[in-house]
Design a protein around this motif. Structure first.
Motif, PDB file in Angstrom:
ATOM      1  N   SER A 174      26.039 -50.028 -32.177  1.00 29.90           N
ATOM      2  CA  SER A 174      24.651 -49.638 -32.463  1.00 29.90           C
ATOM      3  C   SER A 174      23.739 -49.972 -31.288  1.00 29.90           C
ATOM      4  CB  SER A 174      24.158 -50.347 -33.734  1.00 29.90           C
ATOM      5  OG  SER A 174      24.202 -51.755 -33.566  1.00 29.90           O
ATOM      6  N   ALA A 175      24.010 -51.087 -30.590  1.00 33.01           N
ATOM      7  CA  ALA A 175      23.193 -51.454 -29.436  1.00 33.01           C
ATOM      8  C   ALA A 175      23.322 -50.418 -28.323  1.00 33.01           C
ATOM      9  CB  ALA A 175      23.600 -52.838 -28.919  1.00 33.01           C
ATOM     10  N   ILE A 176      24.523 -49.906 -28.112  1.00 35.82           N
ATOM     11  CA  ILE A 176      24.737 -48.878 -27.089  1.00 35.82           C
ATOM     12  C   ILE A 176      24.043 -47.590 -27.485  1.00 35.82           C
ATOM     13  CG2 ILE A 176      26.489 -47.448 -25.965  1.00 35.82           C
ATOM     14  CD1 ILE A 176      28.396 -49.811 -26.153  1.00 35.82           C
ATOM     15  N   GLU A 177      24.112 -47.259 -28.777  1.00 32.03           N
ATOM     16  CA  GLU A 177      23.436 -46.050 -29.264  1.00 32.03           C
ATOM     17  C   GLU A 177      21.921 -46.157 -29.069  1.00 32.03           C
ATOM     18  OE1 GLU A 177      23.054 -43.388 -33.380  1.00 32.03           O
ATOM     19  OE2 GLU A 177      24.478 -45.063 -33.247  1.00 32.03           O
ATOM     20  N   PHE A 179      20.452 -48.001 -26.865  1.00 31.64           N
ATOM     21  CA  PHE A 179      20.170 -48.145 -25.434  1.00 31.64           C
ATOM     22  C   PHE A 179      19.668 -46.833 -24.836  1.00 31.64           C
ATOM     23  CE2 PHE A 179      21.769 -47.705 -21.039  1.00 31.64           C
ATOM     24  CZ  PHE A 179      21.066 -48.742 -20.429  1.00 31.64           C
ATOM     25  N   ASN A 180      20.216 -45.729 -25.272  1.00 37.24           N
ATOM     26  CA  ASN A 180      19.843 -44.433 -24.705  1.00 37.24           C
ATOM     27  C   ASN A 180      18.381 -44.081 -24.963  1.00 37.24           C
ATOM     28  OD1 ASN A 180      22.430 -43.812 -23.659  1.00 37.24           O
ATOM     29  ND2 ASN A 180      23.124 -43.298 -25.714  1.00 37.24           N
ATOM     30  N   TRP A 201      29.103 -53.255 -17.850  1.00 38.76           N
ATOM     31  CA  TRP A 201      29.948 -52.246 -18.503  1.00 38.76           C
ATOM     32  C   TRP A 201      29.078 -51.199 -19.209  1.00 38.76           C
ATOM     33  CZ3 TRP A 201      30.602 -51.058 -23.772  1.00 38.76           C
ATOM     34  CH2 TRP A 201      31.642 -50.158 -24.043  1.00 38.76           C
ATOM     35  N   ILE A 202      28.049 -51.645 -19.923  1.00 40.92           N
ATOM     36  CA  ILE A 202      27.147 -50.699 -20.586  1.00 40.92           C
ATOM     37  C   ILE A 202      26.483 -49.798 -19.549  1.00 40.92           C
ATOM     38  CG2 ILE A 202      25.033 -50.468 -21.953  1.00 40.92           C
ATOM     39  CD1 ILE A 202      25.797 -53.065 -23.377  1.00 40.92           C
ATOM     40  N   HIS A 203      26.005 -50.399 -18.476  1.00 44.13           N
ATOM     41  CA  HIS A 203      25.375 -49.610 -17.411  1.00 44.13           C
ATOM     42  C   HIS A 203      26.345 -48.576 -16.832  1.00 44.13           C
ATOM     43  CE1 HIS A 203      23.161 -48.659 -13.697  1.00 44.13           C
ATOM     44  NE2 HIS A 203      24.328 -48.779 -13.105  1.00 44.13           N
ATOM     45  N   ASN A 204      27.559 -49.017 -16.521  1.00 47.49           N
ATOM     46  CA  ASN A 204      28.530 -48.111 -15.879  1.00 47.49           C
ATOM     47  C   ASN A 204      28.979 -46.982 -16.796  1.00 47.49           C
ATOM     48  OD1 ASN A 204      28.505 -49.531 -13.458  1.00 47.49           O
ATOM     49  ND2 ASN A 204      30.136 -50.924 -14.124  1.00 47.49           N
ATOM     50  N   THR A 205      29.001 -47.240 -18.115  1.00 52.11           N
ATOM     51  CA  THR A 205      29.424 -46.191 -19.043  1.00 52.11           C
ATOM     52  C   THR A 205      28.276 -45.236 -19.396  1.00 52.11           C
ATOM     53  OG1 THR A 205      29.010 -47.699 -20.912  1.00 52.11           O
ATOM     54  CG2 THR A 205      31.275 -47.548 -20.060  1.00 52.11           C
ATOM     55  N   GLN A 206      27.041 -45.759 -19.425  1.00 47.10           N
ATOM     56  CA  GLN A 206      25.901 -44.928 -19.819  1.00 47.10           C
ATOM     57  C   GLN A 206      25.163 -44.333 -18.621  1.00 47.10           C
ATOM     58  OE1 GLN A 206      25.456 -44.372 -23.195  1.00 47.10           O
ATOM     59  NE2 GLN A 206      27.370 -45.566 -23.252  1.00 47.10           N
ATOM     60  N   LEU A 207      25.169 -45.057 -17.494  1.00 44.07           N
ATOM     61  CA  LEU A 207      24.459 -44.604 -16.286  1.00 44.07           C
ATOM     62  C   LEU A 207      25.382 -44.739 -15.078  1.00 44.07           C
ATOM     63  CD1 LEU A 207      21.149 -46.563 -17.015  1.00 44.07           C
ATOM     64  CD2 LEU A 207      21.520 -44.123 -17.429  1.00 44.07           C
ATOM     65  N   PRO A 208      26.504 -44.036 -15.056  1.00 40.08           N
ATOM     66  CA  PRO A 208      27.551 -44.274 -14.053  1.00 40.08           C
ATOM     67  C   PRO A 208      27.122 -44.065 -12.602  1.00 40.08           C
ATOM     68  CG  PRO A 208      27.958 -42.233 -15.247  1.00 40.08           C
ATOM     69  CD  PRO A 208      26.859 -42.936 -15.966  1.00 40.08           C
ATOM     70  N   GLU A 265       5.432 -47.941 -14.753  1.00 38.08           N
ATOM     71  CA  GLU A 265       6.066 -46.620 -14.850  1.00 38.08           C
ATOM     72  C   GLU A 265       7.553 -46.691 -14.522  1.00 38.08           C
ATOM     73  OE1 GLU A 265       3.905 -43.981 -12.347  1.00 38.08           O
ATOM     74  OE2 GLU A 265       2.059 -44.071 -13.536  1.00 38.08           O
ATOM     75  N   PHE A 266       8.135 -47.858 -14.705  1.00 35.41           N
ATOM     76  CA  PHE A 266       9.562 -48.050 -14.429  1.00 35.41           C
ATOM     77  C   PHE A 266      10.384 -47.116 -15.317  1.00 35.41           C
ATOM     78  CE2 PHE A 266      13.522 -50.630 -15.345  1.00 35.41           C
ATOM     79  CZ  PHE A 266      14.124 -50.375 -14.123  1.00 35.41           C
ATOM     80  N   GLY A 267      11.179 -46.257 -14.696  1.00 36.80           N
ATOM     81  CA  GLY A 267      11.954 -45.288 -15.459  1.00 36.80           C
ATOM     82  C   GLY A 267      13.372 -45.708 -15.724  1.00 36.80           C
ATOM     83  N   GLY A 268      13.706 -46.935 -15.386  1.00 36.52           N
ATOM     84  CA  GLY A 268      15.072 -47.401 -15.557  1.00 36.52           C
ATOM     85  C   GLY A 268      15.276 -48.183 -16.842  1.00 36.52           C
TER      86      GLY A 268
END
Length: 437
Positions: A174-177, A179-180, A201-208, A265-268
């Protein structure tokens, strides 16, 4: 060629067994047969970017290190790209013998995996070159057979130790869901439980393809912190910014971070890492950020025994591959001890105990006497490039280089010191300082 040498060359042993039991003695016999002064075989470690001395002849106890063949040098590049033997004159290059010349042949499997080098008074004859070239080809073939199939499988993502651990995190999916949409995850857990590893790991899988920056410490001065956080935001742009010790933030630092997150305005994306309990007072707005999308990591001691067993086995396989000890097995008694131990540093403590056994073991089975459950400061992983702790990075790099030299020269400190370019006394001091003695 003598009959015994020929029989070694055509031995029924293959792969790892041939490399470990036949190669060293066969190399010595070949060097003796052709009247060579000395010679060495340098081979790439399994699944690594490091090289080790697989066999040597004629150097004595102190050994010898060919500095002009350091990786990245012009001579190294020439040798690694040549299909023909490469010759080195004793008048131009520092060799072991005072009046010798050297010849080197690249060893190839699917790629260049090392070289063999010999020294002699005269440049080797055509017959010698031909046989040594055949020998180099043989090494390449046997090296390609070394990986056991089950270890190849264990080295994949789905069989990694952290994969098994992630299966035990209750609300991770749920945390990964979330996150988007929220671009935020707070990860809490005891020391060494893999908070930073999970964030990456979350970063690499969601924002590779996006950048990531890990901040280990922040400026105490509020003005400097405010300026720094804006610069970090610009550097990561649409990537991820990770703060690894948010429990140490003062009230002023908490306010600055909360204001920046809500007004900039940080978009990350933002990752906030900390312990399960905070001793410091928390501002309501900062506390709201921490609770917005949070994950709690369990300690290893709270995991079911079957889950911990899978983590132990996969960690053991990963470290064996890193240390070029892929033939080792973990005894049932040693695994039982590891299962019953309480790791105050969690993954760090577990890896240290297993690594101690791998480095200490002198047989093919890691048993209870090889484990040192009280050894610490043995984390050999070099911090990723996004980590800003320079002191830790330098210490980890020194530790890795010394451990590599230990493996290459079988713990011979004289040869290790020569290869590392320091005195034996300095080497011993660093080994004690880094917990390697």
């Amino acid at each position: 060629m003598p009959q015994h040498t020929a029989s070694l060359f055509a031995s029924n042993q293959t792969g790892k067994e041939w490399m470990e039991s036949i190669l060293p003695s066969l190399w010595a016999e070949l060097c003796t047969e052709f009247g060579l002064s000395c010679g060495v075989v340098v081979i790439k470690a399994d699944d690594e970017d490091s090289f080790y001395e697989s066999a040597s002849f004629g150097y004595g106890e102190d050994g010898f290190y060919y500095t002009f063949l350091n990786r990245g040098s012009a001579e190294w590049d020439k040798l690694m790209s040549s299909r023909e033997p490469v010759f080195f004159s004793g008048k131009e290059f520092p060799l072991f013998g005072k009046t010798t010349n050297a010849m080197s042949i690249r060893v190839v499997a699917e790629e260049s995996i090392g070289f063999l080098l010999v020294e002699s008074e005269e440049f080797p004859s055509f017959q010698t070159v031909a046989l040594l070239s055949l020998f180099a080809e043989k090494i390449g073939k046997e090296w390609g057979k070394k990986f056991p199939t089950f270890l190849k499988k264990l080295n994949t993502e789905t069989h990694s130790s952290h994969h098994h651990f992630r299966e035990e995190i209750p609300n991770l999916a749920s945390a990964i869901e979330n996150f988007n949409s929220k671009r935020l995850v707070s990860i809490f857990g005891p020391p060494g439980s893999g908070k930073k590893t999970l964030a990456k790991w979350i970063h690499n899988t969601q924002l590779p393809e996006a950048p990531i920056l890990v901040v280990e410490s922040v400026p105490e001065h509020f003005g400097k912190f405010e300026k720094a956080i804006m610069e970090w935001g610009k550097e990561t742009e649409s990537g991820s910014l990770v703060f690894s010790n948010v429990h140490s933030f003062s009230l002023g630092q908490q306010q600055i971070l909360a204001d920046w997150w809500s007004k900039s305005e940080f978009g990350g994306s933002l990752f906030l890492l900390g312990p399960t309990e905070f001793g410091e007072e928390l501002l309501p707005e900062f506390q709201q950020i921490l609770r917005n999308n949070s994950v709690f990591l369990p300690a290893l001691s709270f995991l079911p025994k079957p889950s911990l067993s899978r983590i132990i086995q996969s960690t053991f396989a990963e470290l064996c591959l890193q240390q070029n000890r892929s033939g080792l097995l973990l005894s049932e008694a040693a695994e039982k001890i590891l299962l019953s131990n309480v790791y105050s540093e969690n993954f760090v403590g577990l890896r240290n105990a297993i690594l101690s056994g791998i480095l200490t073991c002198r047989t093919q089975i890691v048993d209870i006497p090889d484990l040192n459950l009280n050894r610490n400061r043995m984390d050999i992983e070099i911090p990723d490039t996004e980590d800003l702790d320079l002191r830790r990075g330098i210490e980890a790099l020194e530790r890795q280089k010394i451990l590599l030299a230990m493996r290459i020269f079988s713990g011979n400190q004289i040869r290790m010191a020569k290869a590392l370019g320091i005195s034996r006394g300095s080497l011993q001091y660093k080994m004690k300082q880094l917990g390697l003695m």
